[in-house]
Structure formats: C-alpha cells, structure tokens
Write a protein that holds these residues in place. Structure first.
Motif, PDB file in Angstrom:
ATOM      1  N   THR A  79       0.862  -1.186   0.004  1.00  0.00           N
ATOM      2  CA  THR A  79       0.138  -0.114  -0.014  1.00  0.00           C
ATOM      3  C   THR A  79       0.935   1.501   0.014  1.00  0.00           C
ATOM      4  O   THR A  79       2.257   1.161   0.374  1.00  0.00           O
ATOM      5  CB  THR A  79      -1.151  -0.039   1.147  1.00  0.00           C
ATOM      6  OG1 THR A  79      -0.155   0.018   2.442  1.00  0.00           O
ATOM      7  CG2 THR A  79      -1.769  -1.035   1.284  1.00  0.00           C
ATOM      8  N   PHE A  80       0.097   2.538  -0.362  1.00  0.00           N
ATOM      9  CA  PHE A  80       1.025   3.791  -0.480  1.00  0.00           C
ATOM     10  C   PHE A  80      -0.100   4.711   0.249  1.00  0.00           C
ATOM     11  O   PHE A  80      -1.157   4.593   0.144  1.00  0.00           O
ATOM     12  CB  PHE A  80       1.271   4.122  -1.859  1.00  0.00           C
ATOM     13  CG  PHE A  80       2.188   3.193  -2.719  1.00  0.00           C
ATOM     14  CD1 PHE A  80       3.493   3.548  -2.906  1.00  0.00           C
ATOM     15  CD2 PHE A  80       1.707   2.025  -3.244  1.00  0.00           C
ATOM     16  CE1 PHE A  80       4.331   2.887  -3.638  1.00  0.00           C
ATOM     17  CE2 PHE A  80       2.644   1.147  -3.786  1.00  0.00           C
ATOM     18  CZ  PHE A  80       3.937   1.698  -4.088  1.00  0.00           C
ATOM     19  N   THR A  81       0.774   5.710   0.861  1.00  0.00           N
ATOM     20  CA  THR A  81       0.053   6.720   1.537  1.00  0.00           C
ATOM     21  C   THR A  81       0.569   8.144   0.886  1.00  0.00           C
ATOM     22  O   THR A  81       1.696   8.382   0.842  1.00  0.00           O
ATOM     23  CB  THR A  81       0.342   6.720   3.223  1.00  0.00           C
ATOM     24  OG1 THR A  81      -0.112   5.601   3.671  1.00  0.00           O
ATOM     25  CG2 THR A  81      -0.398   8.097   3.716  1.00  0.00           C
ATOM     26  N   ASP A  82      -0.352   8.926   0.631  1.00  0.00           N
ATOM     27  CA  ASP A  82      -0.023  10.189  -0.060  1.00  0.00           C
ATOM     28  C   ASP A  82       0.591  11.008   1.192  1.00  0.00           C
ATOM     29  O   ASP A  82       0.030  11.496   2.180  1.00  0.00           O
ATOM     30  CB  ASP A  82      -1.012  11.119  -0.663  1.00  0.00           C
ATOM     31  CG  ASP A  82      -0.729  12.364  -1.095  1.00  0.00           C
ATOM     32  OD1 ASP A  82       0.467  12.579  -1.354  1.00  0.00           O
ATOM     33  OD2 ASP A  82      -1.589  13.273  -1.180  1.00  0.00           O
ATOM     34  N   VAL A  83       1.918  11.548   1.150  1.00  0.00           N
ATOM     35  CA  VAL A  83       2.491  12.511   2.330  1.00  0.00           C
ATOM     36  C   VAL A  83       3.071  13.631   1.882  1.00  0.00           C
ATOM     37  O   VAL A  83       3.579  14.322   2.490  1.00  0.00           O
ATOM     38  CB  VAL A  83       3.525  11.637   3.163  1.00  0.00           C
ATOM     39  CG1 VAL A  83       2.915  10.197   3.621  1.00  0.00           C
ATOM     40  CG2 VAL A  83       4.868  11.181   1.937  1.00  0.00           C
ATOM     41  N   ALA A  84       2.501  14.029   0.629  1.00  0.00           N
ATOM     42  CA  ALA A  84       3.148  15.420   0.218  1.00  0.00           C
ATOM     43  C   ALA A  84       3.197  16.592   1.163  1.00  0.00           C
ATOM     44  O   ALA A  84       3.703  17.367   1.105  1.00  0.00           O
ATOM     45  CB  ALA A  84       2.328  15.660  -1.241  1.00  0.00           C
ATOM     46  N   ALA A  85       1.787  16.535   1.813  1.00  0.00           N
ATOM     47  CA  ALA A  85       1.600  17.756   2.280  1.00  0.00           C
ATOM     48  C   ALA A  85       2.663  17.964   3.728  1.00  0.00           C
ATOM     49  O   ALA A  85       2.885  18.543   4.270  1.00  0.00           O
ATOM     50  CB  ALA A  85      -0.111  17.901   3.048  1.00  0.00           C
ATOM     51  N   ASP A  86       2.604  16.556   4.575  1.00  0.00           N
ATOM     52  CA  ASP A  86       3.449  16.248   5.646  1.00  0.00           C
ATOM     53  C   ASP A  86       4.998  16.430   5.489  1.00  0.00           C
ATOM     54  O   ASP A  86       5.615  17.184   5.986  1.00  0.00           O
ATOM     55  CB  ASP A  86       3.185  14.876   6.209  1.00  0.00           C
ATOM     56  CG  ASP A  86       1.964  14.513   6.657  1.00  0.00           C
ATOM     57  OD1 ASP A  86       1.165  15.538   6.870  1.00  0.00           O
ATOM     58  OD2 ASP A  86       1.385  13.229   6.511  1.00  0.00           O
ATOM     59  N   LYS A  87       5.284  16.290   4.364  1.00  0.00           N
ATOM     60  CA  LYS A  87       6.880  16.192   3.844  1.00  0.00           C
ATOM     61  C   LYS A  87       6.994  17.695   3.078  1.00  0.00           C
ATOM     62  O   LYS A  87       8.285  17.999   3.078  1.00  0.00           O
ATOM     63  CB  LYS A  87       7.178  15.151   3.063  1.00  0.00           C
ATOM     64  CG  LYS A  87       6.978  13.815   3.361  1.00  0.00           C
ATOM     65  CD  LYS A  87       7.687  13.469   4.741  1.00  0.00           C
ATOM     66  CE  LYS A  87       7.420  12.236   5.298  1.00  0.00           C
ATOM     67  NZ  LYS A  87       7.835  12.055   6.784  1.00  0.00           N
ATOM     68  N   GLY A  88       5.981  18.371   2.737  1.00  0.00           N
ATOM     69  CA  GLY A  88       6.287  19.781   2.121  1.00  0.00           C
ATOM     70  C   GLY A  88       6.337  20.017   0.696  1.00  0.00           C
ATOM     71  O   GLY A  88       6.990  20.952   0.302  1.00  0.00           O
ATOM     72  N   VAL A  89       5.856  18.931  -0.081  1.00  0.00           N
ATOM     73  CA  VAL A  89       6.017  19.051  -1.626  1.00  0.00           C
ATOM     74  C   VAL A  89       4.748  19.114  -2.161  1.00  0.00           C
ATOM     75  O   VAL A  89       4.812  18.796  -3.502  1.00  0.00           O
ATOM     76  CB  VAL A  89       7.024  17.810  -1.876  1.00  0.00           C
ATOM     77  CG1 VAL A  89       8.363  17.958  -1.294  1.00  0.00           C
ATOM     78  CG2 VAL A  89       6.402  16.494  -1.457  1.00  0.00           C
ATOM     79  N   GLN A  90       3.851  19.361  -1.553  1.00  0.00           N
ATOM     80  CA  GLN A  90       2.512  19.739  -2.466  1.00  0.00           C
ATOM     81  C   GLN A  90       2.618  20.973  -3.266  1.00  0.00           C
ATOM     82  O   GLN A  90       1.840  21.013  -4.457  1.00  0.00           O
ATOM     83  CB  GLN A  90       1.235  20.044  -1.461  1.00  0.00           C
ATOM     84  CG  GLN A  90       0.715  18.738  -0.959  1.00  0.00           C
ATOM     85  CD  GLN A  90      -0.711  19.043  -0.138  1.00  0.00           C
ATOM     86  OE1 GLN A  90      -0.778  19.953   0.628  1.00  0.00           O
ATOM     87  NE2 GLN A  90      -1.728  18.186  -0.463  1.00  0.00           N
ATOM     88  N   GLY A  91       3.349  21.783  -2.731  1.00  0.00           N
ATOM     89  CA  GLY A  91       3.586  23.130  -3.560  1.00  0.00           C
ATOM     90  C   GLY A  91       2.469  24.270  -2.888  1.00  0.00           C
ATOM     91  O   GLY A  91       2.141  23.820  -1.862  1.00  0.00           O
TER      92      GLY A  91
END
Length: 591
Positions: A228-240
């Motif tokens: 499985t995969f979890t979207d962590v873009a917001a947590d890691k700071g790469v959403q933009g």
C-alpha cells in the motif's frame, strides 16, 4: 556543424573549458526518427544504443547502425526495463489523448534484429481504459520481488476532468494485475502528469512523486512496504504553495542529490500564467534527512529564474565537477519558448550558462531532453529535439569538454533483483566527497522518455574512488574499494568482479577506425593517417589481449586482420593513436 568554446567563470577564476558540438543525426548514422527517442543498451554489449521507433546499435566508433526490422507502431511516452528478466530491455508505453486507450508492453525479441513484439493482451495489462488521457508510464519494483511492476499517470479527458492513476503488479514477469484500488493509488483523482521515482525516505522501497496540473496539489506516495501507499506530500512539504485557494500547475520533477549530503532532493519548475492564482514559483526542495525526511524549499536562494511554462527538468553532472547540474525547458509564454542549463556551484546556488553552452535557441523548444553519454567518452551529451513551429531539429549535442575532471559510469545486472537493476542505490566516496545515484525513472515529465539506466558520476579531481557501494533491491550490498576513475564499469549483483573498460576514443575529424567481423576474424580499417601505428585489443574486463601491428596499405588507408586466436567469444575494443588523437572501435567475436 558549429563548435563553441565555453568558458565557465566564477569571479576571475577559470573553472572549466567546455566545448559543445551540434551533431546532425546523419553524421552519426541516424537517418530517421520514427518514434519516441530513448537511450538504452539493447544488445547488452556495454554501449548505449539509440531507440527512436527503430533501433540504432552503437558501433563503438561514434556511429550507429540501423536495424530496420526492429520498427514498431510506437507510443507517446515509453520506459525501457527488462520485465521478464531475459536479458533484453522491453518497452512500457501508452497511447494518450484518446477516448479509449490502454497501457502497452512490447517485448524485445533480442538478436539479430531486436524486434519488439506487442504482448499487451498476453500479459493481462491491456485493460481498455475509457475516457482517459494516460501520460507517464514507469517501470519499478515496488515490492522488491525481482519482477518489474509499473505505474501509469492519468491526466485529463475530457478537459479538465482528472482521473485516478494506475498501479500494476507483476506476477512473476508474465502477467500483470491491476492493484490500483487495494494499494491506495486510486483513492484520489487529479490531473497527473510526470511520474518521478525515488526511495526518498531510505527504507529500501521505492516511493512515487506525481507532478499534478490544473492548480491541484502534487502527490508523494510513500511506500508502506506492505503493498500500500500513503500520500505524504503535505506532511513532507512538497505539495506546492497554496495561494488564493489554489496550488500550481506542475508538469515534471527531477530527483537528485543536489547538495551531495547523501539524501535525495527534488526540483520542480512551475507553470504559472501572470495574473492567475496559485503557486507561482519553481521549487528546489532539499531533503532534511532522517528521521522525518521532510523537505525545505530553497528556490529563492538558488539563482534560478521562474518561467511561465517550466517543464522537463533534467539532472546530470555535465562538466564532471562532482555536482548535479540542471537543464529544463519553457514550453511557451514568458520570457519565450526556451531552455536553460544551470551549472551547480556546489553551494546550492546555480549559474545560468545556457548561452555559453550553445543551448540558446530562442523560440525553438520542445518538451523534453535526455542526458546520455552517447559517444562513450565519459562526459554527458544532450539529445534535445526542438522545433520552431515549422521544422523539428533532431540534433545531438555532443559535450566535448576537456577540463581534466574525472568520471565513472556504472551499468548494473541484477541476479536476485530485477535484471535491469532498477531500484538500486549507488554511493560513491572519495575523501570528504560523496555522491549518490538511484537507478529509477527519477525525472518524469509526462512527455518524453528521459530514463537511462546507466548511472554517470562526475568525480572532479578524484582519480580514484575510495569505495563504490551498491545497495540492490534484494538487499544484497556490493562494495568495491580503490576503484580507478575514468572507466565504464558493469557490476553483476553479488559479484565482486567488475567488468571495466576505458572511454572510447571517437575522432571529431580526421582519422577513423572501423572493426568488422568476418569469417577469418575481425577486419580493421584505418583511414585518415599517413602510417598505421600498433592497435591495442582489450576485452570487456579491460585486459589487453593482443597488439595488431601488421597493416596492409589500401587506397583509402590501411587494413589489418585480427584472427582472435586464444580469445573467447565476446565484445572486444580496438584503440590506436593517430595524429588527430586516439581512435576506437568495437566488434563482437563469434565462435
């Protein structure tokens, strides 16, 4: 053909002298572009071949040989990888912007023609996809079971409706299962573009960054190690950046270790129209490393500029000084259709050297480029198709730098891992310097085919590596110590015996050496010289096996026959010194 001397200056100090040459494809033996271009070792002889809808095999002397029977119907984006582990890289691709489409696999049939046979339906991956715009298609082994799986991004169709991406799991290399839902990938529906793979959190399984368009947030799928995969873009700071209720338009991103601290960073140029809401700046996100592997954006300090339609970032150490440089394009808009080469200064700042590097073609641009050492001399060259709206220029930009910097290029052959070595991490150490490379499709842009499995290291003034450490997806760890620079090496998983050879010597003009297999042995032909010096014969392990000294004068130069007595079947390299410099050729000896 234009030749330009490039002087890269910092203050009053001369840093490097770089010469670039525009090489039309016909000079290299490439007379047709019939599909999406890529560089790959199709015949596994240790040399990069060229693929453009038809195969061109590298002759080892600066030219390529066309294999007309290899032609295929094509796809928009493609990625090479050996999905069935038979030793020959296969193609994953798609046909996009159609109301009904599918993911496609073409299997490499191997010698003599390296023809590609479509096996889409046989592998179960050819599920019809309705009203989708499939874009980037990427091989990777997300569960490290030695079989390549694949991720495919789904853009917009009809405009501007986004869709879920796709993840297919390989069932022992012969069948694929759609696991998009159970993996979590199908939990969001966005306008996805480029797919860039990296093990950013260094837990030995690959993660997926997806560049997202239409003012929506980027995705960073963190691999949980259980399918499985979890979207962590917001947590890691790469959403933009979220500005005025919107994120940005992102087309592509490039993973690389830009500050040589051993952790993978991420660069993404932005697409932003003046006066519109949303994220308006490019991003260079530097990894903060363990334990959290969050990212900090340092773009304002880098010296790189924002453009209206930034796309297709490409990382590579073009001047071999030990730092990863950046090339990227502006598709259209302000300041104009253009492209930029930024030299890494080694302190997280970059200098624009585009004009000096003869890469300034205002109004002429296309949406991707490929770094690859296609003349096998240790310096990265650039393939960059570009157009002025009337004509497409399929030129090869040859990096003819001679700045004294050292280098190493690494090919991998997996045994317990997948045959292509996709997912391996390579760390190089010399004194206080270090660099890391990952064998991933790590620069997805949703347009071209930038993935080259061979890994290139610029080493600066380090003539010897203290160690080269290869961490394979299977968990195998191979360590090579006191490794001389300026070599091409091939590592087979679990073996401490490196196959090694020096750079090929390809003349810019004047002398040329050709090698052709005959029933009596290898026929050598040398032209452009007044007398014929001795020719050294080297095997794939870098061992000198013979000297050819008996030449016969011909109308065009000299010829000699090397019978290959006492030598087994395999690839051999031939090098001789001439007034215009050393020249090389290669031949496959058959027994």
């Amino acid at each position: 053909m234009r030749l330009l001397l490039v002087l890269l200056l910092s203050g009053s100090n001369l840093l490097a002298a770089v010469r670039f040459i525009e090489r039309p494809g016909r000079e290299l033996g490439i007379d047709e572009i019939a599909g999406q271009p890529s560089f790959v070792d199709l015949n596994q002889d240790g040399l990069l071949d060229f693929w453009a809808g038809v195969a061109y095999l590298n002759n080892g002397n600066g030219t390529f040989e066309k294999m007309p029977n290899s032609r295929w119907p094509g796809g928009e984006c493609l990625c090479f990888g050996d999905y069935n582990n038979d030793g020959y890289p296969d193609i994953l691709t798609n046909a996009w912007r159609q109301d009904t489409t599918k993911v496609r696999i073409y299997e490499n049939d191997g010698p003599p023609d390296f023809h590609l046979t479509e096996v889409t339906d046989q592998t179960g991956i050819g599920i019809p996809v309705f009203e989708r715009d499939l874009v980037d298609a990427v091989w990777f082994d997300y569960d490290s079971d030695s079989w390549l799986d694949c991720y495919v991004s789904s853009y917009e169709y009809p405009f501007p409706i986004g869709h879920e991406d796709y993840l297919f799991h390989s069932d022992s290399g012969w069948h694929f299962t759609d696991v998009s839902v159970q993996s979590g990938i199908a939990s969001v529906a966005l306008c996805s573009r480029g797919v860039s793979i990296s093990d950013f959190d260094e837990d030995a399984d690959p993660d997926v960054f997806v560049s997202v368009y239409r003012l929506e947030p980027n995705l960073l799928w963190q691999n949980q190690g259980d399918g499985t995969f979890t979207d962590v873009a917001a947590d890691k700071g790469v959403q933009g950046l979220y500005i005025g209720g919107y994120y940005g338009h992102n087309i592509g991103a490039q993973w690389a270790d830009y500050n040589n601290d051993g952790h993978m960073d991420l660069m993404s140029p932005i697409t932003h129209h003046s006066g519109y809401p949303g994220d308006s700046t490019g991003h260079l996100w530097l990894s903060n490393g363990p334990p959290d592997f969050n990212f900090t954006c340092v773009w304002p300090k880098t010296g790189m500029r924002n453009t209206e339609i930034g796309s297709a970032p490409l990382g590579g150490d073009y001047d071999n000084d030990g730092d990863v440089d950046l090339f990227w394009v502006n598709l259209y808009g302000q300041p104009q259709a253009d492209a930029w080469l930024y030299r890494n200064n080694g302190d997280t700042t970059f200098t624009n050297v585009t004009q000096e590097a003869n890469l300034y073609f205002p109004g002429q641009v296309r949406n991707f480029a490929i770094f690859a050492d296609f003349n096998e001399d240790g310096f990265l060259d650039l393939f960059w198709p570009r157009t002025d709206g009337q004509q497409t220029y399929w030129e090869f930009l040859e990096n003819s730098a001679d700045n004294g910097n050292h280098w190493l290029e690494v090919d991998l052959v997996g045994t317990r891992s997948n045959r292509s070595g996709i997912g391996a991490r390579i760390d190089a150490f010399a004194g206080n310097w270090r660099a890391v490379r990952e064998v991933f499709h790590n620069g997805g842009n949703g347009y071209g085919s930038p993935f080259v499995a061979r890994q290139h290291f610029g080493l600066g003034q380090h003539a010897v590596l203290d160690s080269l450490v290869i961490a394979w997806p299977s968990g195998t760890r191979d360590v090579y110590r006191n490794l001389p620079a300026d070599r091409f090496v091939r590592s087979t998983e679990g073996s401490l015996d490196l196959v090694s050879r020096p750079a090929l010597r390809v003349p810019r003009s004047g002398s040329r050496l050709l090698a052709q297999l005959t029933p009596a042995g290898v026929l050598l032909t040398l032209s452009g010289v007044a007398s014929a010096p001795a020719c050294t014969v080297v095997d794939r392990l870098g061992r000198v096996v013979a000297e050819v000294e008996q030449w016969q004068r011909t109308e065009d130069g000299f010829r000699a026959l090397w019978p290959g007595r006492g030598c087994g079947a395999g690839v051999y390299f031939f090098t001789t010194d001439t007034p215009s410099g050393p020249v090389s050729a290669k031949a496959l000896l058959v027994r």
